[in-house]
Scaffold this active site. Structure first.
Site, PDB file in Angstrom:
ATOM      1  N   LYS A  93       0.862  -1.147   0.058  1.00  0.00           N
ATOM      2  CA  LYS A  93       0.001  -0.069  -0.099  1.00  0.00           C
ATOM      3  C   LYS A  93       0.708   1.282   0.068  1.00  0.00           C
ATOM      4  O   LYS A  93       0.618   2.208   0.742  1.00  0.00           O
ATOM      5  CB  LYS A  93      -0.854  -0.190   1.133  1.00  0.00           C
TER       6      LYS A  93
HETATM    7  O1  LIG Z   1      -9.451  -3.764   1.690  1.00  0.00           O
HETATM    8  C1  LIG Z   1      -8.304  -4.071   2.094  1.00  0.00           C
HETATM    9  C2  LIG Z   1      -7.070  -4.288   1.473  1.00  0.00           C
HETATM   10  C3  LIG Z   1      -6.268  -5.091   1.860  1.00  0.00           C
HETATM   11  N1  LIG Z   1      -6.641  -6.287   3.018  1.00  0.00           N
HETATM   12  C4  LIG Z   1      -5.464  -7.152   3.216  1.00  0.00           C
HETATM   13  O2  LIG Z   1      -6.030  -8.404   3.029  1.00  0.00           O
HETATM   14  C5  LIG Z   1      -5.563  -9.338   4.027  1.00  0.00           C
HETATM   15  C6  LIG Z   1      -6.804  -9.987   4.556  1.00  0.00           C
HETATM   16  O3  LIG Z   1      -6.509 -10.886   5.491  1.00  0.00           O
HETATM   17  P1  LIG Z   1      -7.633 -11.964   6.118  1.00  0.00           P
HETATM   18  O4  LIG Z   1      -6.789 -12.470   6.986  1.00  0.00           O
HETATM   19  O5  LIG Z   1      -8.192 -12.675   5.237  1.00  0.00           O
HETATM   20  O6  LIG Z   1      -8.859 -11.101   6.673  1.00  0.00           O
HETATM   21  C7  LIG Z   1      -4.661  -8.477   4.925  1.00  0.00           C
HETATM   22  O7  LIG Z   1      -3.424  -8.489   4.484  1.00  0.00           O
HETATM   23  C8  LIG Z   1      -5.152  -7.007   4.921  1.00  0.00           C
HETATM   24  O8  LIG Z   1      -4.289  -6.399   5.184  1.00  0.00           O
HETATM   25  C9  LIG Z   1      -7.646  -6.018   3.687  1.00  0.00           C
HETATM   26  O9  LIG Z   1      -8.206  -6.956   4.358  1.00  0.00           O
HETATM   27  N2  LIG Z   1      -8.685  -5.357   2.839  1.00  0.00           N
END
Ligand SMILES: O=c1ccn([C@@H]2O[C@H](COP(=O)(O)O)[C@@H](O)[C@H]2O)c(=O)[nH]1
Length: 264
Positions: A93
């Site tokens: 990001k």
């Molecule tokens: O809008 C967003 C953007 C990035 N993320 C990222 O994706 C993963 C989600 O992890 P989970 O454990 O499956 O919830 C994580 O790296 C976030 O920083 C997001 O969730 N939402």
């Protein structure tokens, strides 16, 4: 990786699964903590357990940077063992002025050899275009995110337009040169609003976090966001990597892949 190669991998594996390598030293099983590089050892187990089902891996940089130089080393070693035909996403990001953005692009594309990096679009065109100069590399721009705070800015109305800010951002970004190598983040928790994101960018791939631990719906994502090329990389991090032992991690990835296969 080219778009054609990515689509072919999705078709061959009957999967649009991205496994998130959000490896937290506090959460990994004790057996890995005895290793010289526990993060790498855990990631190796996850990659071996899921590579039959994953078309992408997404290490989130926070989990590596928070460990200092050791974390960067674990990330670099992890990148070296991800099979070459699997798309890689640096979930970093980033977003900064042009000459700084060039250095970020160098870090992720030249040094770490990622296929793509996530970017905040807030600083505009010159913060994104340095990433688009690389052939076969991708910029993944935040569109409509999965978190509660998304409403603070992304859902603000635009004066004299029916668009919300995230729609304006998406439509504007696809007007830039080489935007065929832009993907957008679209959170699985956003339900019907996802259709607006797809309408704004009919051909682009979407990276979709938020299924699994955040409770987003794979069916909503499919219904509102699929396109003729599938056009989706759906991420699950905690829901897969912390499912249990290697067998449980394998099963968690297989289950989500099978749900995808049933939709395709
Ligand atoms: O809008 C967003 C953007 C990035 N993320 C990222 O994706 C993963 C989600 O992890 P989970 O454990 O499956 O919830 C994580 O790296 C976030 O920083 C997001 O969730 N939402």
């Amino acid at each position: 990786m080219t778009r054609t190669e990515l689509i072919q991998n999705i078709r061959d594996k009957e999967s649009f699964l991205c496994v998130g390598l959000d490896t937290d030293i506090q959460k990994i099983p004790d057996q890995f903590k005895k290793e010289a590089d526990p993060i790498f050892a855990f990631n190796k187990m996850v990659i071996e357990a899921t590579s039959d089902f994953a078309v992408a891996y997404k290490p989130n940089l926070a989990f590596y940077e928070s460990l200092g130089p050791k974390g960067w080393e674990s990330l670099q070693r992890t990148m070296e063992i991800i099979p070459k035909n699997i798309f890689t996403i640096a979930d970093a990001k980033r977003g900064d002025i042009g000459n700084t953005a060039e250095m970020y692009a160098k870090t992720f594309f030249e040094w770490l050899n990622f296929d793509s990096v996530t970017l905040s679009p807030y600083m505009g065109k010159d913060s994104v275009t340095p990433f688009l100069k690389y052939e076969d590399k991708w910029a993944i721009v935040l569109g409509i995110t999965s978190n509660p705070g998304a409403v603070d800015f992304q859902f603000q109305p635009i004066a004299n337009s029916s668009d919300l800010l995230f729609e304006k951002v998406i439509k504007h970004a696809i007007s830039w040169d080489n935007s065929d190598r832009i993907m957008f983040v679209a959170g699985a928790t956003r339900g019907e609003t996802l259709a607006k994101a797809r309408k704004a960018a009919p051909n682009q791939f979407f990276l979709v976090p938020g299924v699994g631990a955040q409770g987003g719906s794979l069916e909503d994502v499919w219904q509102h966001c699929k396109n003729p090329d599938i056009g989706l990389l759906v991420n699950s991090s905690r829901g897969i990597i912390y499912a249990g032992d290697e067998k449980a991690v394998h099963s968690a990835a297989e289950k989500l892949r099978n749900e995808m296969k049933a939709l395709m």
